[in-house]
Design a protein around this motif. Structure first.
Motif, short mmCIF file in Angstrom:
data_model
loop_
_atom_site.label_atom_id
_atom_site.label_comp_id
_atom_site.label_asym_id
_atom_site.label_seq_id
_atom_site.Cartn_x
_atom_site.Cartn_y
_atom_site.Cartn_z
N CYS A 118 -29.80 112.99 27.23
CA CYS A 118 -31.03 111.71 27.42
C CYS A 118 -30.10 110.51 27.65
CB CYS A 118 -31.74 111.44 26.29
SG CYS A 118 -32.93 112.66 25.93
N ARG A 132 -35.89 110.33 28.25
CA ARG A 132 -36.46 111.13 29.74
C ARG A 132 -38.05 110.99 29.44
NH1 ARG A 132 -32.78 113.60 32.51
NH2 ARG A 132 -30.82 113.87 31.82
N ASP A 173 -37.38 106.28 34.34
CA ASP A 173 -36.60 107.05 33.60
C ASP A 173 -36.51 108.37 34.36
OD1 ASP A 173 -36.92 105.46 31.12
OD2 ASP A 173 -39.19 105.85 31.31
N GLU A 174 -35.53 109.05 33.82
CA GLU A 174 -35.01 110.48 34.33
C GLU A 174 -36.06 111.60 33.85
OE1 GLU A 174 -32.76 111.40 36.52
OE2 GLU A 174 -32.24 109.17 36.90
N ILE A 176 -37.74 114.96 32.31
CA ILE A 176 -37.44 115.85 31.46
C ILE A 176 -36.83 117.16 31.91
CG2 ILE A 176 -38.37 117.55 29.39
CD1 ILE A 176 -40.09 114.97 28.74
#
Length: 319
Positions: A118, A132, A173-174, A176
């Motif tokens: 993460c 994530r 955010d990236e 999941i």
């Protein structure tokens, strides 16, 4: 066997369990007790009916599915001071106080290692949070299941009235990488989500790190609502940490309604419109590095979804 004598202690217990409960709960208890007493028909008093075989005993070997009430009682280790509320004659899974603690199933082998990957959260936690984020649409499937449609990835935005510490901005955010949907479906079933419509969920995969240099803050906004209908916090792993105590609050209360430090394999679910929450900071247990890995799932009806241009415009322009 029939009860040989009437045990008056039951009536005392029944009276004590109603102290401090809402009128609607007392009415439901009274209706249940009257049904226990056969609704005025001596032959239908439940103590006598224990001698009568249930129709389920001759159902060709199939095991009847337990009622929502039975699953609720087993899940929460129900005590008389926590009677359930009802809706349409069916017990509401969260009960009269608006929350439940559940045990989670085992996770797939790729779940826990995924927290090592993460990225640091650039917007919250001052370098102690790694995160994530993804969003889904839930649709009823089968008799009691849910299908999950992963929505095209977008930034996370929230409202000032719910989160003064991280509102009014696009938090990038990236997405999941692993599949949390089996865990999420457990939460959806335990919540008893309305199956007459679809739901939208925000899913946050968070790791909070702590060491001897300082704690890992979890709720910079303090006691707050997330702004959704229901919220689930699942604890998946803890390594060399203390703290991280979850607290649920009723409006204007001086003390929390409920407080507990959950362990891996546990989750708390609550009615976010009725209860506010906060979580104390994560601390190192021995001065060395440690971390706490969780999954947060926020449930909103599709008509009230936190996704799409209308939501982003409203969240980013709120004064």
């Amino acid at each position: 066997m029939r009860e040989p004598v009437m045990d008056g202690r039951f009536d005392v217990l029944l009276a004590k369990m109603q102290v401090g409960t809402a009128d609607a709960v007392k009415t439901e208890i009274a209706a249940s007790f009257w049904d226990e007493m056969g609704n005025g028909d001596h032959a239908q008093v439940h103590a006598h009916l224990f001698n009568v075989p249930s129709p389920a005993a001759s159902c060709g070997g199939a095991t009847p599915r337990p009622s929502t009430w039975t699953r609720y009682a087993v899940r929460t280790r129900l005590t008389p001071t926590h009677p359930p509320t009802t809706q349409g004659g069916e017990a509401m899974p969260l009960g009269s106080q608006g929350f439940a603690v559940i045990q989670l199933p085992e996770t797939s082998p790729d779940i826990l290692p995924s927290y090592d990957d993460c990225p640091v959260d650039e917007f919250m936690g001052n370098g102690t949070r790694f995160k994530r984020f993804s969003q889904y649409r839930l649709s009823p499937a089968g008799s009691d299941g849910w299908s999950f449609e992963r929505l095209p990835h977008r930034d996370y935005t929230t409202f000032k009235k719910f989160d003064s510490a991280g509102c009014g901005i696009r938090r990038i955010d990236e997405p999941i990488k692993v599949d949390f949907t089996p865990l999420i479906e457990v939460g959806a079933r335990e919540l008893g989500l309305d199956r007459s419509e679809d739901w939208q969920i925000n899913v946050h995969q968070n790791r909070t790190r702590a060491d001897g240099g300082g704690p890992g803050p979890l709720t910079p906004a303090g006691v707050h609502h997330d702004g959704h209908e229901f919220v689930m916090i699942a604890i998946l792993n803890k390594l060399n940490v203390a703290g991280g105590t979850t607290r649920l609050w009723t409006p204007d209360a001086d003390d929390p309604l409920w407080t507990d430090t959950l362990e891996p394999g546990q989750a708390v679910l609550w009615d976010d419109r009725a209860l506010a929450h906060d979580v104390t900071a994560v601390l190192s247990a021995d001065g060395g590095r440690g971390h706490r890995d969780i999954l947060i799932v926020a449930f909103s009806r599709w008509a009230e979804k936190w996704y799409g241009d209308d939501h982003y415009a409203a969240a980013l322009t709120e004064q």
